[in-house]
Write an enzyme that holds these catalytic residues in place. Structure first.
Site, PDB file in Angstrom:
ATOM      1  N   ASP A   1       1.028  -1.219  -0.153  1.00 22.38           N
ATOM      2  CA  ASP A   1      -0.079  -0.143   0.549  1.00 22.38           C
ATOM      3  C   ASP A   1       0.907   1.376  -0.390  1.00 22.38           C
ATOM      4  O   ASP A   1       2.289   0.890   0.125  1.00 22.38           O
ATOM      5  CB  ASP A   1      -1.101  -0.113   1.281  1.00 22.38           C
ATOM      6  CG  ASP A   1      -2.145   1.199   1.718  1.00 22.38           C
ATOM      7  OD1 ASP A   1      -2.225   1.043  -0.031  1.00 22.38           O
ATOM      8  OD2 ASP A   1      -2.009   1.417   2.670  1.00 22.38           O
TER       9      ASP A   1
ATOM     10  N   ASP B   1      -5.527   6.036  -4.221  1.00 22.81           N
ATOM     11  CA  ASP B   1      -5.216   7.530  -4.591  1.00 22.81           C
ATOM     12  C   ASP B   1      -4.603   7.867  -5.984  1.00 22.81           C
ATOM     13  O   ASP B   1      -4.917   6.955  -6.166  1.00 22.81           O
ATOM     14  CB  ASP B   1      -4.062   7.727  -4.143  1.00 22.81           C
ATOM     15  CG  ASP B   1      -4.134   9.503  -2.952  1.00 22.81           C
ATOM     16  OD1 ASP B   1      -4.827  10.047  -4.133  1.00 22.81           O
ATOM     17  OD2 ASP B   1      -2.916   9.492  -2.315  1.00 22.81           O
TER      18      ASP B   1
ATOM     19  N   ASP C   1      -1.593  -0.980   5.966  1.00 22.76           N
ATOM     20  CA  ASP C   1      -1.592  -0.908   7.558  1.00 22.76           C
ATOM     21  C   ASP C   1      -3.157  -0.173   7.495  1.00 22.76           C
ATOM     22  O   ASP C   1      -3.258   0.281   8.985  1.00 22.76           O
ATOM     23  CB  ASP C   1      -0.933   1.216   8.185  1.00 22.76           C
ATOM     24  CG  ASP C   1      -1.530   1.547   7.135  1.00 22.76           C
ATOM     25  OD1 ASP C   1      -1.728   3.105   7.440  1.00 22.76           O
ATOM     26  OD2 ASP C   1      -1.904   1.255   6.245  1.00 22.76           O
TER      27      ASP C   1
END
Length: 1047
Positions: A379, A679, A785
């Protein structure tokens, strides 16, 4: 949320409510017969793409389409049928299907349904719905024992020994004592059940801790903030507005006094949910399972040979089964328990490593998987970055301000606002000059101070940030509080927005003197450096979208009645909107190369007449029934013309500590890194460059957006012509390509040194992991996370979670939990590499221990006319596998070929492990030959040297066998640990001490003579000395890679 959960008023009759609900179903397309809209519409001309090639040369791209040949199809494995299918794995499929069916019957999940919540009608409450809780447990009280036993006996090794142990209850097949077989099996099962019980209890405690956490963030005036970090990884609070008819309710309790109901459709796959019930099995376990099957074939073949040499005399089938039992030690039952205990030791070493503090091993079954990874899927936000945005650069075209010159901006701001305050206090009319006079004045070059002032004010106004103040001390719980209960001091203020970039910009304006102190749906207030409060009415808000890549706001200054349209966005969207300039493109490129996220800020002044005209057209567009979005966009675009360029901002998403050297280390280790993020494309590309995921000299191919098969076909052809370049692709384009060209896309992507997938949903992340496993066939690791990374982490062969700002869901559901990304380097290079090499050596040595004694049994039986009589019985067999050799063999888990510092300094050593050479059929065959040689020497030597009594053969051969095993451990060790020496001495001492109590097997008077000592020594030297010589010659002539570093 208001537009997703409709609120319906309740009529007097129940039928009215039913009609309303039916109308909702039909409008939403949820009723019977309603067809779900197709996500992709195939064009009429897409059918002929089957005849078009995907793999074309560069010349073919330029030639006419008539040169096309047939498109190569994805490889499809032909399905096996009949007996071939059953033998090749169909039996396992059938057993697994039956077990899954039984599990589904025992744990049938409640069907998910739509919910209707009645307000003001408590008697109409529906049935209770499932709890909103996290569950990572694998078993419950009733399924624990059956589940653990199933997980153990699905392995061929344990299932085989269960059958062998049960056969000892048949008198005709009994060989020796029952405890000879049942004691080792019971020990293995006891250790396994104890380990699983501890792991399950830890999962229960972690789930209880997470489910007990509760947080809420509320504001007044009919709005609230929610967090979506478990869905999209964003930790910022999102502003949600309540339904209009409930916004003005004075208290929460009044919500239940209105007559209405809320309809919410059933949970969909769009919102990813998870249950951490995955059972992971490492590749090493699967490889050893295959080797045990090969040993079983050898066992059957050897038994058949013995019966054949007997001439099939008498009840040969019973003799065959007895030979199978005699040679059963070829398949070592202690293999699984040794490996499991070794894995527990590896986990303990990882958690005790002071170089990676806070690391937790949550799954103790796959630590060696860390040593064989080829693909790392990571990530971005919170994993590679700290998820902390910091304002770094302000560029005005002719002047640029960085971190070391921010004090100049404060000076530039102080003067204009000081003049405004003096003018306002001296003469209130001076601040309200006629704008016609101002606009008719000749345009002059603005001073630096005025340009800085306008830029900072635009940044402070153009955003969706809301300042939030916590209640005063003592206001706890769910008690309602008013504005009087809030502390409006600067230290108690926090900013909340949909994007961390927004918060960083507003925090920066506060640092230079212009502070956002209040905001609601209709207005916002700024405080100047001199303490003056400026109030602005929010006339219109144009939120950021992925399509427009910009956001805007129209505000009115309450003190001057001036109307201003501010807009900011990505350079690709703003370059055609702002007035002509010669610096924007160049400076955007410079900031991007520094790893900064850029935003272009512009403004346009509006007269009252211009705004009224816009508002009229904008309202009409929003009321349109057909093409509403297009009409609204057209009206807004009418304002986006010749806007004045104010500034260019640069914000840095700070990388985690030592991300760059860690990624470089992983690349040198042969690990390919894929970044999967939700994103936007520009931000993902920026972070890929700044983190050196993509090197500065490496080309980047940005996959253009595709919506159908034809576009995907052309774009894949364009990508195929690129060589050694990183790939950047969006989630939408990825899904279209996977729909039509799955194999081709994955094949091309696997050849790239790095891949960046942006705008990925949690489901897409997990799908990418599975595609790599299917097409590449290599081991994958996923690290993240947030809760949106859980699906990816659980789909990978090895999952690593980071405890960060997005909560603990990822770390709780992962196999390993770390506190910083840089720790993954030592976790893989040191612990992963050592765990795999140690497990490989331990597994092969345990098999050698069983093969050597089975070889001795075969030689003994062949010499004595192929009799199915055991060579060693009772405690000798149990002691050989446990007390006499267990500790030295298990001490191999402490062995290491290079020091941890050397493994970190030379990550190329890791690359050799991905080929699986430490445990392969080649190394297995070498150990088989060693076992046959040593077993033959030990047995024939004892037979040649024994004198008159058979008991001497047992004493000589068994003692030489124990000494040989201890010497072989010493031969295998590469770096001695003091515990290894203790284990060798302790095992030898236990054997010598037990000789006094083994009168049933040994002649105590004979084993104390010199004759016994020299005969045992001679046999042991002949069995071991040639192997020591061969090892020395191999190390000199063909040294391993690690020996060059240790010499």
């Amino acid at each position: 949320m208001a537009d997703q959960i409709p609120l319906y008023p309740v009529r007097s009759a129940a039928a009215a409510a039913n009609r309303k609900r039916a109308a909702y179903y039909s409008a939403a397309g949820l009723g019977p017969g309603a067809e779900r809209p197709r996500r992709y519409q195939l064009e009429d001309e897409s059918a002929h793409l089957d005849e078009m090639p995907l793999m074309m040369s560069e010349e073919g791209f330029e030639n006419d389409e008539s040169d096309y040949h047939t498109l190569p199809r994805a490889r499809v494995t032909q399905r096996k049928r009949g007996l071939e299918w059953f033998v090749c794995g169909g039996w396992k499929f059938l057993c697994t299907s039956c077990c899954d069916w039984l599990v589904n019957i025992c744990q049938r999940k409640r069907e998910l349904k739509a919910r209707t919540v009645w307000l003001g009608y408590p008697e109409k409450c529906e049935e209770k719905h499932p709890r909103n809780s996290i569950k990572n447990q694998k078993y419950n009280v009733f399924t624990f024992i059956p589940g653990v036993l199933y997980e153990q006996f699905k392995f061929f090794l344990n299932l085989y020994f269960l059958v062998v142990s049960c056969s000892q209850f048949v008198p005709a097949l009994k060989i020796g004592y029952l405890y000879t077989y049942w004691a080792p099996l019971g020990f293995v099962l006891a250790v396994t059940i104890m380990r699983e019980a501890i792991d399950e209890f830890r999962r229960f405690q972690r789930d209880k801790e997470v489910n007990s956490q509760l947080y809420s963030k509320l504001t007044v005036r009919g709005s609230c903030f929610i967090r979506t970090d478990q869905l999209d990884g964003e930790t910022d609070w999102k502003l949600k507005v309540a339904v209009s008819c409930t916004q003005r309710l004075p208290a929460l309790g009044d919500l239940f006094s209105i007559s209405a109901y809320v309809y919410a459709q059933k949970p969909q796959l769009d919102i990813h949910s998870f249950e951490g019930t995955f059972t992971r099995v490492g590749l090493l376990d699967l490889e050893l399972n295959q080797l045990t099957k090969a040993l079983f074939v050898a066992l059957v073949a050897l038994s058949v040979v013995m019966v054949t040499l007997q001439g099939f005399v008498g009840p040969w089938y019973r003799n065959l089964f007895r030979f199978l039992l005699l040679f059963s030690y070829i398949i070592p039952i202690s293999l699984r328990v040794n490996l499991d205990m070794g894995k527990a030791a590896y986990g303990w070493m990882i958690m005790k490593d002071e170089s990676i503090p806070g690391t937790v091993v949550r799954t103790s079954t796959i630590p060696e998987e860390l040593g064989r990874l080829v693909y790392l899927l990571t990530d971005k936000t919170g994993t590679l970055t700290q998820n902390e945005m910091v304002f770094k650069r302000l560029h005005l075209g002719t002047v640029s301000y960085g971190a070391d010159t921010m004090d100049e901006i404060q000076n530039h701001l102080r003067n204009p606002y000081s003049q405004m305050q003096s003018q306002a206090s001296g003469n209130n009319t001076s601040s309200t000059l006629p704008r016609k006079a101002q606009s008719s004045a000749p345009k002059v070059r603005k001073s630096v101070s005025s340009r800085v002032h306008e830029a900072v004010k635009a940044i402070a106004l153009c955003h969706n940030v809301t300042p939030v103040y916590e209640p005063r001390a003592g206001m706890t719980g769910e008690a309602e509080y008013t504005e009087a209960d809030q502390d409006f001091s600067d230290g108690n203020r926090t900013y909340q927005a949909a994007s961390p970039d927004e918060v960083a910009l507003v925090q920066w304006t506060e640092s230079v003197g212009l502070t956002l102190v209040s905001r609601d749906l209709a207005s916002m207030q700024l405080r100047t450096p001199s303490g003056q409060i400026l109030t602005y009415s929010i006339l219109q808000m144009f939120p950021f979208t992925s399509e427009s890549k910009r956001m805007g706001v129209i505000v009115r200054d309450e003190s001057t009645t001036e109307i201003m349209f501010y807009m900011k966005g990505a350079d690709v969207a703003m370059s055609s909107i702002v007035q002509y300039n010669d610096w924007l493109e160049e400076e955007c490129g410079n900031m991007a190369r520094e790893g900064l996220r850029t935003l272009v800020v512009a403004k346009r002044a509006l007269t009252e007449e211009q705004y009224q005209d816009f508002e009229s057209r904008y309202s009409q567009a929003k009321l349109s029934i057909h093409d509403r979005a297009l009409k609204v966009a057209a009206v807004v675009e009418s304002l986006e013309r010749e806007m004045e360029l104010l500034c260019l901002t640069g914000v840095e998403d700070q990388l985690q500590a030592d991300v760059r050297p860690t990624l470089e280390m992983l690349r040198n280790a042969g690990i390919k890194i894929w970044m999967l993020t939700g994103d936007k494309l520009e931000t993902a590309t920026c972070i890929a460059k700044s983190s050196h995921l993509v090197s500065r000299t490496q080309d980047i191919h940005i996959f253009r957006p595709v919506t159908n098969r034809g576009e995907a076909h052309l774009e894949l052809n364009a990508f195929r012509r690129k060589h050694d370049c990183a790939l950047v692709i969006s989630g939408d384009s990825l899904e279209v390509c996977l729909k039509y060209y799955e194999h081709e896309l994955v094949e091309l992507a696997c050849q790239c040194p790095a891949v960046v997938c942006c705008r990925c949903s949690p489901t897409q992340k997990a799908h990418i992991v599975k595609l790599l496993q299917q097409h590449a066939g290599r081991r994958t690791c996923a690290i993240g996370d947030g809760g949106n990374d859980v699906s990816m982490i659980q789909a990978a062969d090895c999952g690593i979670g980071i405890e960060g700002k997005e909560g603990r869901q990822a770390s709780l559901a992962a196999d390993f939990s770390i506190t910083q990304f840089k720790h993954i380097g030592r976790l893989l290079m040191v612990h992963g590499r050592s765990s795999y090499k140690r497990s490989a050596a331990l597994g092969q040595f345990v098999m050698h221990r069983g093969l050597i004694i089975s070889t001795m049994q075969a030689v003994f039986s062949s010499v004595f006319y192929f009799a199915s009589v055991p060579l060693y019985q009772g405690f000798l067999m149990v002691g050989y596998a446990t007390l006499y050799t267990m500790f030295p063999v298990f001490s191999l888990v402490l062995d290491q070929d290079v020091k941890p510092e050397m493994a970190m300094l030379y990550p190329e050593l890791y690359k050799d492990l991905t080929k699986g050479r430490s445990l392969s059929f080649k190394t297995f065959l070498v150990w088989v030959l060693i076992s046959i040689y040593q077993g033959g020497i030990l047995m024939y030597g004892a037979l040649l040297l024994f004198e008159s009594e058979f008991v001497h053969v047992v004493a000589i051969s068994f003692t030489a066998l124990i000494l040989t095993e201890l010497l072989m451990v010493a031969l295998t060790v590469r770096t001695w640990h003091w515990l290894m020496a203790v284990a060798e001495v302790l095992s030898l001492g236990c054997y010598v001490a037990s000789l006094a109590f083994l009168n049933e097997y040994f002649d105590v008077a004979f084993i104390t003579t010199v004759t016994f000592v020299w005969k045992v020594s001679a046999i042991t030297v002949v069995s071991c000395l040639p192997l020591y010589v061969l090892k020395y010659l191999k190390r000199k002539l063909s040294p391993p890679s690690y020996s060059k570093l240790t010499s």
